[in-house]
Motif scaffolding. Structure first.
Motif, short mmCIF file in Angstrom:
data_model
loop_
_atom_site.label_atom_id
_atom_site.label_comp_id
_atom_site.label_asym_id
_atom_site.label_seq_id
_atom_site.Cartn_x
_atom_site.Cartn_y
_atom_site.Cartn_z
N THR A 143 -3.23 -15.34 124.03
CA THR A 143 -4.11 -16.28 124.73
C THR A 143 -5.56 -15.79 124.67
O THR A 143 -5.83 -14.62 124.42
CB THR A 143 -3.69 -16.43 126.21
N GLU A 164 -4.54 -25.54 126.14
CA GLU A 164 -3.86 -25.58 127.43
C GLU A 164 -4.48 -24.51 128.32
O GLU A 164 -4.53 -23.33 127.95
CB GLU A 164 -2.36 -25.31 127.26
N LEU A 175 -4.68 -21.98 131.33
CA LEU A 175 -3.68 -21.20 132.05
C LEU A 175 -4.24 -20.75 133.41
O LEU A 175 -5.45 -20.62 133.57
CB LEU A 175 -3.27 -19.98 131.24
N LYS A 221 -4.65 -21.37 125.86
CA LYS A 221 -3.80 -21.29 124.68
C LYS A 221 -4.26 -22.38 123.70
O LYS A 221 -4.59 -23.48 124.13
CB LYS A 221 -2.37 -21.62 125.12
#
Lengths: 85, 423
Positions: free
Chosen positions: B281, B313, B315, B321
């Protein structure tokens, strides 16, 4: 072609998966662009193979990539004068 | 704008040019450019010193700097047509660096207010394949560099060696704005061959050299440098294409260094990093925010939201990500182009009945499937692409078929072609 020119032509064909045979290559043809159609990333790949096979250091130094990779003839001459094994 | 004028900015084998030397040269160039009627300066310089001097000289003389994605004739023709009045600079005479000015003169001429709003256009391939300008001010790039050098711990004790052209956003950051912001010198050439990289690392061994490169170059470096190298880099920075965790680990082990992967785009500059050997990540730079809208990124210094080319995405820990690319864009060797345009280019060739281009692996060379009775079809394609795009986008292999496989609804069966390539 001289033996070293043939070797180098074959090394290029193998290194970048060219779909031609050594006999189809004119040693005076440009390696880049309108000649064999290779580009700078191919030159990097070929330089790694030349280094491994002949112990030759390929450096741009004050020259440029196009000068060293002008043709099979020119490249063979460069390798012959710079090789260490 | 001005850092420490006495700091070396450009490193050569046996000499340096300080910031004062480069700023003086930019002032000399700006005087000459006053008489140049063109409003845009297309900066094609390959050497870092000439590139920076032309960039600053253009800003001082009130011109807009234009950085093309490649120097293919058709690319330059299209850009020049769109700009109406432009002037190309390929390099500068060495004598321009021979006449340094006093600190007082430099400080007066580099009035921060007058040049920080100077414009740069970086051209990239738009979604239709036409070159599209991304507009930046010098100030945006300096602000973005501040965030980057903080994250990368770059300071005056470091130096930079970059394999990326200065006209590319990643190269512009790593060879111009990071060195200027961190007061860290940069190696004078775009290093290309592995032996060139190793030689420059030797020369900069006592200057904590950061090697800025791409997965493609780094993989070749591992393949060639099989023995331990005398002067490993203080850090390796990678961007333009995903670096595998496995390659990152091998690099760290072999060169006994840390590998930092950078994420960004031409529009956003770099905005996040990850430790590629252990993390999947990304951690955004300070102040960079995605939370309000996960398809866009907020740049604090520009007070602006910009669209990303990737789906991401967010987190809970503040990292993100990457889920994949959204647009119909292919990347080869770190350069991007519109796949729609490349397919049009292929299908415009009269001798080709039909054809399709695909990319088997991310960042790898393109392949083409064509239907044609012409005996020299590969040469034809090579010629047409060479005139229009960077040679990296010339497809290879080019595979001839009697017809393209299609589904009942007429769509080309790309999955089938993909399997043919891998067979």
């Amino acid at each position: 072609m001289t033996p070293i020119q043939q070797e180098i032509a074959q090394l290029i064909i193998d290194a970048v998966n060219l779909e031609i045979t050594v006999n189809e290559i004119d040693p005076a043809t440009p390696i880049f662009k309108e000649g064999l159609g290779l580009d700078s990333i191919d030159a990097l790949e070929i330089s790694v193979e030349l280094s491994k096979r002949y112990g030759v250091q390929i450096k741009t130094g004050d020259a440029n990539i196009e000068q060293i990779f002008a043709s099979i003839e020119v490249l063979a001459e460069y390798v012959a004068t710079h090789q260490s094994h | 704008m001005l850092g420490n004028l006495h700091c070396p900015l450009i490193y050569f084998k046996d000499r340096v040019l300080t910031q004062a030397d480069i700023f003086s040269a930019a002032i000399h160039l700006a005087e000459a450019l006053q008489h140049q009627p063109a409003a845009h300066i297309i900066n094609l310089c390959e050497n870092r010193q000439d590139f920076i001097t032309v960039l600053l000289g253009a800003a001082l003389s009130g011109k807009i700097s234009v950085l093309p994605p490649d120097s293919a004739r058709a690319t330059l023709d299209k850009i020049r047509l769109a700009l109406k009045s432009s002037h190309c600079i390929h390099d500068l005479p060495e004598t321009i660096y021979a006449d340094p000015l006093s600190q007082q003169v430099i400080t007066k001429r580099f009035d921060p207010l007058s040049i920080s709003q100077s414009l740069l256009y970086l051209y990239t391939s738009g979604s239709t394949g036409e070159p599209k300008p991304v507009r930046k001010t010098l100030q945006h790039l300096l602000d973005a560099a501040e965030l980057a050098i903080t994250r990368l711990s770059l300071d005056a004790s470091c130096s930079l060696i970059s394999t990326v052209p200065s006209q590319h956003m990643y190269g512009l950051e790593s060879s111009v704005f990071w060195p200027l912001s961190a007061n860290a010198p940069v190696w004078h050439r775009k290093t290309f061959f592995i032996d060139d990289i190793l030689a420059s690392l030797d020369i900069l061994a006592n200057q904590r050299p950061y090697l800025v490169s791409t997965p493609l170059h780094l993989e070749k470096m591992l393949a060639q440098a099989t023995h331990a190298v005398d002067s490993p880099p203080a850090a390796i920075i990678s961007a333009t294409a995903p670096l595998s965790m496995e390659l990152a680990q091998r690099l760290e082990q072999h060169f006994n260094t840390q590998v930092i992967e950078v994420y960004g785009s031409t529009e956003t500059s770099s905005i996040a990093t990850r430790h590629a050997a252990t993390a999947s990540t990304w951690r955004p730079y300070g102040g960079i925010d995605f939370r309000a809208n996960p398809q866009q990124v907020y740049l604090p210094y520009a007070n602006q939201w910009l669209a990303l080319h990737d789906d991401i995405e967010w987190l809970p820990d503040g990292c993100f990500k990457l889920l994949g690319r959204r647009q119909d864009v292919v990347k080869v060797g770190g350069k991007r182009h519109s796949l729609v345009y490349l397919n049009q280019l292929l299908n415009q060739i009269p001798e080709i009945t039909e054809g399709v281009i695909l990319q088997a692996e991310p960042d790898q060379r393109l392949s083409a499937f064509v239907v044609s009775t012409h005996s020299q079809v590969k040469r034809l394609i090579q010629g047409v692409f060479l005139d229009a795009v960077d040679p990296l986008f010339i497809p290879r292999p080019i595979i001839r078929l009697d017809a393209l496989p299609r589904t009942g609804t007429g769509k080309v069966q790309m999955g089938l072609l993909r399997r043919k390539l891998n067979a």
